[in-house]
Design an enzyme around this catalytic site. Structure first.
Site, PDB file in Angstrom:
ATOM      1  N   HIS A   1       0.830  -1.209   0.000  1.00 23.27           N
ATOM      2  CA  HIS A   1       0.000   0.000   0.000  1.00 23.27           C
ATOM      3  C   HIS A   1       0.862   1.256   0.000  1.00 23.27           C
ATOM      4  CE1 HIS A   1      -3.083   2.818   2.003  1.00 23.27           C
ATOM      5  NE2 HIS A   1      -3.434   2.638   0.756  1.00 23.27           N
ATOM      6  N   HIS A   2       0.572   2.179  -0.915  1.00 18.08           N
ATOM      7  CA  HIS A   2       1.200   3.493  -0.951  1.00 18.08           C
ATOM      8  C   HIS A   2       0.121   4.560  -0.869  1.00 18.08           C
ATOM      9  CE1 HIS A   2       5.059   2.176  -3.381  1.00 18.08           C
ATOM     10  NE2 HIS A   2       5.083   1.771  -2.116  1.00 18.08           N
ATOM     11  N   GLU A   3      -0.201   5.013   0.325  1.00 16.03           N
ATOM     12  CA  GLU A   3      -1.085   6.188   0.420  1.00 16.03           C
ATOM     13  C   GLU A   3      -0.196   7.413   0.281  1.00 16.03           C
ATOM     14  OE1 GLU A   3      -4.607   6.964   0.756  1.00 16.03           O
ATOM     15  OE2 GLU A   3      -3.548   8.814   0.268  1.00 16.03           O
TER      16      GLU A   3
ATOM     17  N   HIS B   1      -6.429   3.997  -6.051  1.00 13.99           N
ATOM     18  CA  HIS B   1      -7.564   4.706  -5.440  1.00 13.99           C
ATOM     19  C   HIS B   1      -7.403   6.215  -5.635  1.00 13.99           C
ATOM     20  CE1 HIS B   1      -9.804   1.657  -2.860  1.00 13.99           C
ATOM     21  NE2 HIS B   1      -9.163   1.008  -3.808  1.00 13.99           N
ATOM     22  N   GLU B   2      -8.545   6.889  -5.634  1.00 15.73           N
ATOM     23  CA  GLU B   2      -8.598   8.325  -5.950  1.00 15.73           C
ATOM     24  C   GLU B   2      -7.864   8.590  -7.267  1.00 15.73           C
ATOM     25  OE1 GLU B   2      -7.178   7.446  -2.765  1.00 15.73           O
ATOM     26  OE2 GLU B   2      -9.189   7.301  -1.964  1.00 15.73           O
TER      27      GLU B   2
ATOM     28  N   GLU C   1     -10.280   2.699  -8.071  1.00 17.40           N
ATOM     29  CA  GLU C   1     -11.485   3.118  -7.356  1.00 17.40           C
ATOM     30  C   GLU C   1     -12.207   4.099  -8.289  1.00 17.40           C
ATOM     31  OE1 GLU C   1     -12.502   4.001  -2.729  1.00 17.40           O
ATOM     32  OE2 GLU C   1     -11.099   5.352  -3.674  1.00 17.40           O
TER      33      GLU C   1
ATOM     34  N   GLU D   1     -16.948   1.303   1.081  1.00 15.83           N
ATOM     35  CA  GLU D   1     -16.466   1.936   2.317  1.00 15.83           C
ATOM     36  C   GLU D   1     -17.404   3.057   2.784  1.00 15.83           C
ATOM     37  OE1 GLU D   1     -12.546   3.294   1.266  1.00 15.83           O
ATOM     38  OE2 GLU D   1     -13.306   5.070   0.240  1.00 15.83           O
TER      39      GLU D   1
HETATM   40  C1  NOJ Z   1      -9.226   5.956   0.857  1.00 14.04           C
HETATM   41  C2  NOJ Z   1      -9.266   4.642   0.172  1.00 14.04           C
HETATM   42  O1  NOJ Z   1     -10.351   4.530  -0.690  1.00 14.04           O
HETATM   43  C3  NOJ Z   1      -9.294   3.566   1.230  1.00 14.04           C
HETATM   44  O2  NOJ Z   1      -9.455   2.320   0.610  1.00 14.04           O
HETATM   45  C4  NOJ Z   1      -8.041   3.637   2.041  1.00 14.04           C
HETATM   46  O3  NOJ Z   1      -8.118   2.713   3.064  1.00 14.04           O
HETATM   47  C5  NOJ Z   1      -7.862   5.028   2.632  1.00 14.04           C
HETATM   48  N1  NOJ Z   1      -7.992   6.015   1.640  1.00 14.04           N
HETATM   49  C6  NOJ Z   1      -6.504   5.175   3.297  1.00 14.04           C
HETATM   50  O4  NOJ Z   1      -5.498   5.076   2.339  1.00 14.04           O
END
Ligand code: NOJ
Length: 672
Positions: free
Chosen positions: A381-383, A451-452, A470, A476
């Site tokens: 995961h890379h946020e 995502h985003e 996403e 969610e």
């Molecule tokens: C929003 C993402 O849609 C979600 O899946 C993720 O857990 C959170 N951001 C944190 O990165």
């Protein structure tokens, strides 16, 4: 003498008329099956327009094409046709993964090369393609003295409908990352909306406007043009996402726009079978794709939303070595390919992320060794928090880090109103960044779940490591939406709208319908519908989103999830009505089994599922998961029945479904 001159004049007049009529013929295009026809015209001012018909009836009236430039004269009028080229193409290609094992790419093409009659004499080409399932066209900008690098201020691509009709869309403004409920409105009443826009015409045609191969350009959105006079026609015009500096596109080395696309389908279900988006992208650029694996996955994830764990380190930290190994054990025991772990890296407390520094209680070496032994992948995961500069400065190291541990899937995220505090996700800035990530990930043999994102446009054909995204109001929202969560109708609209853009990481399969954190917010479906969503909403990386305890508490329904593939050889849509219900049937790639997902919206109904898609010479065992008589998404969501029946292709299943209910069916050939 006089007579001779008159003859000459007559002759040149006839020749002129003949040339005009020839040119008119030449600027026509039909689809391979002859049902769709398109015509390109230049009006008396030299403005390019096109129109589209289906079975001789107007879909689009003459619609304008052209570009408004910044600090340069516009490319809108004053054109003449320099050259016209026709071509056609027919091939069958095999995607690395997808909803079909084979895709037919059959189209006829018309290329119109325009040149300005006067002024700078600049050239602009427009290429149209007609498929049996729709249309694509794009602008090409040949390199030339007076059109080197330039700025597009507006793209004046229009879609002129003969009359108003119903359309499903989401607004651009006030919506983050395309996470909104699609609204059904007349075309003329939509505001500035994202694509796909899905349309039902008065003639019961189903259309979807979107774009393909968004590479080095801004995303296309649409806006209705103010109606003038008493014409019934409604015009939609492209309204691209701007840079923070106002212009829409900076054109330098990429000399083509994305394809502007319109799927044309005779039924709502046929929209889902169109492969136009993929056909308008370039073939796979990756030589070795053997490491790309579609899979089901679980995650240390829903527990964060339910506040059982935290992303940041501390007493309730979710991403610990022990917890991850517990999830790996569960995945291995249940035929699940991967475990997503969020919250593994410094520093979730400050959102100043490092992509190479795990928290002290996350021993990635031990975890990945264990996962490899058990045959379960760690999904990284890379946020980024939308901090693109921070991410780009670490991206290579971040992917190398995961690559060292044999990680082949990474979920990326861009939570933040603007990228780097100023650019929109769907701007050319965003588009270029996301492409950089896909290409860098491919070099490190890593697949992306983004995502985003900017809205998908079929790039997975070229880069099959871009597996899912996403860009959808996912499940969610049922965890934390102050408005209560997604309404029942949401998932019976998504396949016909956002789903047409590409795979969705919606994250279905929530089995527990109680939300201790926000008691008024929860999943508004029955359990059977959660199973069916696994088939209906396509994603090659498909998440079973719930906490593992909730699967352990429901072992029978969970068996549907743990057997359901995420890569298919064929897809069919036996019945569909946008916003009311949809049934999708998909055949696996090995055993010859079919999986059916059937879902309803606000109303209960009896699904009528004709099994004519099955092989006629075989009998099948149907394992059916359906709503129990008392099931109801509000009062009794978890009530589910399971039954087995022998069926064949001549049978039709009639199955009652509760409000926001559904049915999931596995059909496997019986040994003779
Ligand atoms: C929003 C993402 O849609 C979600 O899946 C993720 O857990 C959170 N951001 C944190 O990165």
């Amino acid at each position: 003498m006089k007579l001779k001159k008159m003859w000459r004049i007559m002759l040149s007049l006839c020749l002129g008329l003949w040339m005009i009529s020839c040119q008119q013929e030449q600027t026509k295009l039909t689809s391979p099956d002859g049902k769709l026809s398109l015509e390109f015209v230049l009006d008396e001012e030299g403005t390019p327009r096109y129109c589209l018909k289906h079975d001789g009836k107007d879909i689009l009236l003459p619609s304008r094409l052209g570009l408004v430039l910044k600090d340069a004269p516009n490319l809108l009028t004053g054109f003449t046709v320099k050259e016209i080229k026709h071509d056609s193409h027919n091939e069958v290609w095999q995607p690395v993964w997808g909803e079909e094992a084979e895709i037919v790419n059959h189209y006829n093409e018309l290329k119109v090369c325009l040149a300005e009659k006067e002024a700078l004499g600049r050239e602009l080409d427009i290429v149209f393609r007609l498929f049996d399932d729709g249309m694509g066209f794009r602008y090409e900008f040949p390199r030339q003295e007076h059109l080197q690098e330039f700025l597009i201020d507006d793209e004046v691509t229009e879609f002129v409908f003969p009359s108003d009709c119903d359309a499903w869309s989401i607004p651009v403004e006030g919506v983050r990352f395309y996470e909104a409920l699609f609204e059904k409105k007349p075309l003329s009443k939509m505001g500035w909306v994202s694509t796909p826009v899905t349309i039902e015409t008065a003639d019961s045609l189903y259309l979807a406007i979107h774009e393909a191969n968004l590479t080095d350009y801004a995303a296309m959105n649409l806006k209705p043009v103010e109606q003038s006079g008493d014409s019934e026609a409604v015009t939609l015009r492209a309204a691209l996402t701007p840079w923070s500096t106002g212009e829409k596109v900076r054109v330098a080395d990429t000399r083509v726009s994305p394809w502007r696309t319109m799927i044309v389908a005779e039924s709502a279900g046929d929209l889902l079978l169109s492969r136009l988006m993929l056909n308008l992208n370039e073939p796979c650029r990756m030589e070795d794709t053997s490491w790309i694996q579609p899979m089901r996955y679980i995650g240390i994830w829903w527990a964060y939303h339910m506040k059982h764990n935290t992303w940041h380190a501390g007493p309730e930290h979710g991403a610990t070595t022990e917890n991850t190994m517990r999830h790996i054990d569960f995945a291995a025991a249940n035929n699940i390919g991967g475990v997503l772990v969020e919250g593994w890296n410094e520093d979730w407390a400050t959102w100043k992320f490092s992509f190479t520094k795990p928290y002290a209680d996350f021993d990635i070496q031990r975890i990945t060794d264990y996962g490899h032994k058990k045959g379960v992948a760690l999904i990284g995961h890379h946020e980024t928090g939308g901090n693109v500069s921070n991410y780009e400065s670490q991206m290579e190291e971040g992917f190398s880090f995961y690559e060292r541990y044999g990680v082949h899937q990474v979920k990326t995220g861009y939570v933040g109103d603007l990228l780097d505090g100023k650019e929109r996700h769907s701007s050319q800035f965003g588009v270029l960044h996301y492409r950089k990530v896909i290409e860098a990930a491919a070099r490190h043999r890593i697949c992306i779940d983004n995502h985003e994102p900017v809205i998908p446009t079929g790039l997975q054909r070229t880069y099959p490591n871009l597996m899912t995204q996403e860009g959808v109001r996912g499940q969610e929202w049922d965890a934390w939406d102050a408005g209560g969560g997604n309404p029942p109708s949401h998932t019976v609209v998504l396949p016909f709208t956002r789903g047409l853009a590409g795979p969705m990481d919606f994250t279905p399969a929530t089995f527990r319908f109680v939300n201790d954190v926000m008691p008024k917010t929860r999943v508004h479906t029955t359990l059977a519908k959660q199973l069916a969503l696994f088939v209906v909403l396509y994603s090659p990386l498909q998440m079973a989103s719930d906490e593992i305890e909730n699967y352990e508490a429901n072992p029978e329904p969970f068996k549907f999830i743990t057997s359901c593939p995420t890569d298919w050889s064929r897809t069919m849509v036996p019945e569909a009505r946008i916003g009311s219900y949809v049934t999708v049937a998909r055949r696996d790639k090995g055993e010859g089994c079919w999986y059916v997902g059937s879902i309803t919206g606000d109303e209960g109904r009896t699904a009528v599922i004709n099994l004519s898609f099955l092989d006629t010479d075989k009998k099948y065992l149907a394992t059916i998961y359906r709503d129990a008589p008392e099931a109801d998404y509000e009062t009794c969501p978890a009530s589910i029945l399971m039954e087995e029946r022998e069926v064949s292709s001549g049978d039709t299943l009639t199955i009652w479904q509760a409000r926001s209910g559904g049915t999931a069916i596995r059909l496997c050939p019986l040994e003779e």
